[in-house]
Motif scaffolding. Structure first.
Motif, mmCIF file in Angstrom:
data_model
loop_
_atom_site.group_PDB
_atom_site.id
_atom_site.type_symbol
_atom_site.label_atom_id
_atom_site.label_comp_id
_atom_site.label_asym_id
_atom_site.label_seq_id
_atom_site.Cartn_x
_atom_site.Cartn_y
_atom_site.Cartn_z
ATOM 1 N N GLY A 59 -4.172 2.123 0.992
ATOM 2 C CA GLY A 59 -3.174 1.815 2.023
ATOM 3 C C GLY A 59 -2.360 0.564 1.727
ATOM 4 O O GLY A 59 -1.651 0.064 2.593
ATOM 5 N N ILE A 60 -2.449 0.064 0.492
ATOM 6 C CA ILE A 60 -1.698 -1.142 0.115
ATOM 7 C C ILE A 60 -0.435 -0.688 -0.620
ATOM 8 O O ILE A 60 -0.521 -0.076 -1.693
ATOM 9 N N PRO A 61 0.754 -0.961 -0.073
ATOM 10 C CA PRO A 61 1.980 -0.420 -0.679
ATOM 11 C C PRO A 61 2.260 -0.948 -2.084
ATOM 12 O O PRO A 61 3.016 -0.312 -2.823
ATOM 13 N N THR A 62 1.676 -2.098 -2.472
ATOM 14 C CA THR A 62 1.955 -2.628 -3.812
ATOM 15 C C THR A 62 0.774 -2.425 -4.769
ATOM 16 O O THR A 62 0.661 -3.114 -5.777
ATOM 17 N N ALA A 63 -0.108 -1.474 -4.436
ATOM 18 C CA ALA A 63 -1.200 -1.097 -5.350
ATOM 19 C C ALA A 63 -0.936 0.317 -5.851
ATOM 20 O O ALA A 63 -0.490 1.168 -5.088
ATOM 21 N N VAL A 64 -1.210 0.564 -7.128
ATOM 22 C CA VAL A 64 -0.944 1.882 -7.705
ATOM 23 C C VAL A 64 -2.070 2.243 -8.673
ATOM 24 O O VAL A 64 -2.724 1.355 -9.218
ATOM 25 N N MET A 65 -2.289 3.551 -8.849
ATOM 26 C CA MET A 65 -3.301 3.983 -9.817
ATOM 27 C C MET A 65 -2.738 5.149 -10.630
ATOM 28 O O MET A 65 -2.078 6.029 -10.075
ATOM 29 N N GLY A 66 -2.981 5.135 -11.930
ATOM 30 C CA GLY A 66 -2.580 6.241 -12.792
ATOM 31 C C GLY A 66 -3.793 6.754 -13.538
ATOM 32 O O GLY A 66 -4.628 5.958 -13.988
#
Ligand code: 8DM
Length: 477
Positions: A59-66
């Motif tokens: 739910g953190i808009p500046t966290a991403v996972m690939g």
């Protein structure tokens, strides 16, 4: 001499793109949960390189996972891209010169941290595909390491639940496996409310919130004598009540960082500081609202993982800096004190040396340095899954953390070399974990033994949410 390692060629194939990413992120420094553009850059790179992308992790808009690969173990490579306030600085010069007065800057090298981690993930992805090895590699783009404990929130949300092991690194003055040592740290806010009044005409009718905050600070100064040696307690005023001395200040707010070598030690200390705050409120007939902003754990080590990473370091040898790299680092060293330079050596357990601007060797694993008294949210990942952290020399020996000198060196050729180098170390460590089942079994056993000694308790209370920042208008679609 560099021995051959199957993943290294893949690092070289992608390194120019990822160095470009590191330089772009250097140029758009964003702090604490406001990393919208930096995260968008990382997200675009993950897509370009063919990863399956999950946005807004936990739910953190500046966290991403690939993620890439199929079946097998899941190896997480952790990256960061947050900057620090007040450290704006031009690149590649050896004098303090902000680009923007009081603007932010990459004073902890996270522009390099995130890009090198993503580069290692790209190499592992290609290697998995080329060899048909079962296994998945994930790049986690983690915001707000500086005070925001994003990884602790991500752990709490279960983002690492199906991960087998995590690998990361941090820019440093020296090169080698990072010792698993950091302090658990709670950031606790104290908001005092009193009653304002005319400080000359009716002081007896006022109740000063500022007095309460000051008395709390005095109480904590006395507490310091009676806490375990390696505790740290420090504070900042978020609101000193105003600028008028003829007003009895009705509001005052401080933020404390309360640190200890263990989680349980930190919980004890938190309770003692809270008591002092309530005492100060009682003395001044004010009230106090106490809230936790964020918290991180202390770092857990994993010996088999450290040893595997050391093998990768030794196979690769030191970083091949050139004369131009050394010349710029020597210029930077002229802005440092002998104590700064000695501190770099002592921190890793070496005697200070002269005439060595950059570390071009690998530290032995056995070398015992000083304990690292800072904190990091990587620690919470280290409780969730076996975790290992590399250090690579991105800057001149003696460069202090969180300084203009780090920013100035953050996109120098030496930093780029260190970035590519440490990606090779991380990718090789990941490759060993994916190929060697007995290594993975030993790593998991060591982790289980750690948790059997002290179970993990999330240091962030269940009702506390990450202090997210709104998307800035300029970055909106
Ligand atoms: N390899 C490093 C990791 C973290 C830091 C650091 O300065 N962390 C901040 C923030 C830590 C936190 O999340 O509590 C600190 O200790 O104040 C420095 C080197």
């Amino acid at each position: 001499m560099q021995n051959s390692e199957p993943v290294w060629d893949y690092v070289d194939e992608h390194s120019a793109d990822l160095i470009g990413l590191a330089d772009r992120v250097w140029g758009m420094p964003e702090t604490l949960y406001a990393e919208y553009r930096s995260c968008a850059e990382h997200t675009a790179m993950l897509r370009e390189k063919g990863f399956a992308v999950t946005e807004e992790v936990a739910g953190i808009p500046t966290a991403v996972m690939g993620e890439a690969g199929e079946g097998g173990p899941v190896i997480a490579i952790l990256g960061e891209y947050d900057a620090l306030p007040g450290l704006s600085q031009e690149a590649n010069i050896a004098e303090p010169k902000p680009i923007e007065a009081n603007g932010p800057g990459h004073g902890c090298g996270h522009n390099l941290l995130g890009s090198a981690a993503l580069l290692a993930a790209c190499a592992l992805k290609d290697w998995l595909a080329a060899t048909g090895t079962p296994g998945r590699v994930r790049y986690y783009g983690c915001p707000a390491e500086e005070g925001g404990a994003a990884k602790a929130f991500m752990v709490r949300d279960g983002a690492f639940d199906d991960v087998d092991a995590a690998i990361t690194w941090h820019p440093a003055a020296m090169t080698g496996v990072a010792k698993a040592q950091s302090l658990a740290n709670t950031r606790m806010d104290f908001e005092f409310t009193g009653r304002s009044s005319h400080a000359a005409a009716a002081p007896h009718l006022g109740r000063s919130a500022l007095d309460a905050a000051e008395l709390m600070n005095v109480g904590v100064q006395y507490l310091r004598e009676h806490v375990p040696q390696e505790s740290r307690i420090h504070y900042a005023y978020l609101n000193a009540g105003g600028t008028a001395p003829n007003v009895v200040q009705g509001k005052a707010k401080t933020r404390y960082a309360i640190r200890s070598t263990t989680l349980s030690g930190m919980f004890d200390l938190n309770a003692r500081v809270e008591k002092i705050a309530r005492g100060a409120a009682m003395m001044t007939e004010t009230s106090v609202d106490i809230s936790i902003m964020s918290a991180v754990s202390n770092m857990l080590g994993n010996k088999p993982l450290d040893e595997a990473m050391q093998k990768a370091f030794e196979a690769l040898g030191g970083i091949a800096f050139d004369e131009a790299d050394r010349k710029f680092a020597a210029e930077i060293q002229k802005t440092l004190t002998p104590a700064d330079i000695a501190a770099s050596y002592r921190s890793v357990g070496l005697e200070p040396r002269e005439g060595e601007p950059l570390c071009d060797y690998v530290l032995p694993l056995e070398l015992e340095g000083e304990k690292m008294m800072g904190s990091t949210d990587v620690a919470d990942v280290s409780w969730a899954v076996p975790t290992v952290q590399a250090h690579a020399a991105t800057h001149a020996i003696g460069t202090p953390g969180h300084s203009w000198q780090i920013v100035a060196q953050g996109k120098a050729p030496a930093a780029h070399k260190a970035m590519t180098y440490v990606s090779k170390v991380m990718a090789a460590t990941g490759r060993m974990l994916m190929e060697d089942e007995t290594l993975m079994a030993r790593v998991k056993k060591a982790h289980a033994e750690n948790l059997a000694r002290e179970p993990y308790v999330c240091p962030i209370p269940a009702d506390v949410k990450p202090p997210l920042q709104p998307r800035p208008a300029a970055a909106a679609e």
